[in-house]
Design a protein around this motif. Sequence first.
Motif, short mmCIF file in Angstrom:
data_model
loop_
_atom_site.label_atom_id
_atom_site.label_comp_id
_atom_site.label_asym_id
_atom_site.label_seq_id
_atom_site.Cartn_x
_atom_site.Cartn_y
_atom_site.Cartn_z
N CYS A 153 49.07 33.77 49.48
CA CYS A 153 48.79 35.06 48.88
C CYS A 153 49.46 36.16 49.34
O CYS A 153 50.22 35.85 50.52
CB CYS A 153 47.41 35.34 49.56
N HIS A 154 49.65 37.26 48.46
CA HIS A 154 50.66 38.32 48.58
C HIS A 154 50.33 39.12 49.78
O HIS A 154 49.45 39.77 50.17
CB HIS A 154 50.55 39.11 47.33
N PRO A 155 51.24 39.09 51.07
CA PRO A 155 51.19 40.22 52.00
C PRO A 155 51.72 41.33 51.92
O PRO A 155 52.62 41.58 51.16
CB PRO A 155 51.99 39.47 53.15
N PRO B 128 54.30 34.97 48.64
CA PRO B 128 54.54 35.71 47.12
C PRO B 128 54.69 36.92 47.33
O PRO B 128 54.25 37.91 48.47
CB PRO B 128 53.12 35.24 46.38
N GLY B 129 55.55 37.65 46.65
CA GLY B 129 55.89 39.26 46.45
C GLY B 129 55.20 39.85 45.21
O GLY B 129 54.10 39.24 44.53
N PHE B 130 55.29 40.90 44.79
CA PHE B 130 54.77 41.75 43.78
C PHE B 130 54.70 40.86 42.45
O PHE B 130 53.78 40.33 41.52
CB PHE B 130 55.56 42.87 43.47
N ASP B 131 56.20 40.45 41.88
CA ASP B 131 56.01 39.47 40.89
C ASP B 131 55.34 38.27 40.91
O ASP B 131 54.74 37.84 39.92
CB ASP B 131 57.59 39.14 40.61
N GLU B 132 55.42 37.48 41.85
CA GLU B 132 54.86 36.25 42.25
C GLU B 132 53.20 36.40 42.22
O GLU B 132 52.60 35.59 41.45
CB GLU B 132 55.36 35.73 43.66
#
Length: 253
Positions: free
Chosen positions: A143-145, A102-106
């Motif tokens: 989870c967002h790296p 996932p990125g920022f939006d996700e």
Amino acid sequence: MKQLEYLKILSLSKRTLEEYLNWGETEIVKMPTDEIISTEESVKMPSSKKQSGSVLSSKEKIKILKKTIDSCKKCSLGSNRLNAVIGVGSPIADLMFVGEGPGFDEDHKGEPFVGKAGQLLTRIIEVMGYIRENVYITNVVKCHPMIDTTNPEKRSNDRPPSLLEMETCKYYLDKQIEIIKPKIIVTLGASSAKSLLHSEEPISKIRGIIKEYKGIKLMPTYHPAALLRNPNLKKFVWDDMKIVMHYLDTEKI
Ligand code: SF4
């Protein structure tokens, strides 16, 4: 047939032709008339074999898995995320897309592929004749790296997951594959291909060639984010998706 129905068919045909051309198609490979009745009816459904009997149990299993992932802290990514991003779509999908993470939006929405790259992926899915709800979309890590782990509110703070993070989280992806039993997996970008195929080869070398993961066919292709940076890659992705569509239709390579 009423005039309105004719207009609906014409408008859908025009849109489909424009989409094919937009993706670098030079000839129309497929235009099944029985699929051009209405937008809804033109959408491909998961195979009827799996619809009989196993819908609820797959749904339930995914729900239980979601609860486990929501509280997971097996790697450091779990400490800084806003939301664990499990996946979206049908729990009996024939077609599964796997991105890297996932990125920022996700992270903010708790859903995979919702930013600009996600919108492009949705277009690809629709051009293939599906909708997001009929395929399954997930990532190797849930989870967002982040580059700066102290600030999940910062934009442009994404990084690819490390090998260790991918290995630690892969248990959940394997469980999703086991539950959903897709006919084919499409990996998006280098990280997910590397994680599932243990290949060090660049994505430009391995894309377009059907591989296998745990007995399931797998097509590596470019990540939609790469297409946003370099639209010339769209043609290659479309070529890869045509192979995927052919496999889904015939179960032959
Ligand atoms: S990335 Fe995966 S393993 Fe790491 S904390 Fe999140 S869910 Fe757990």
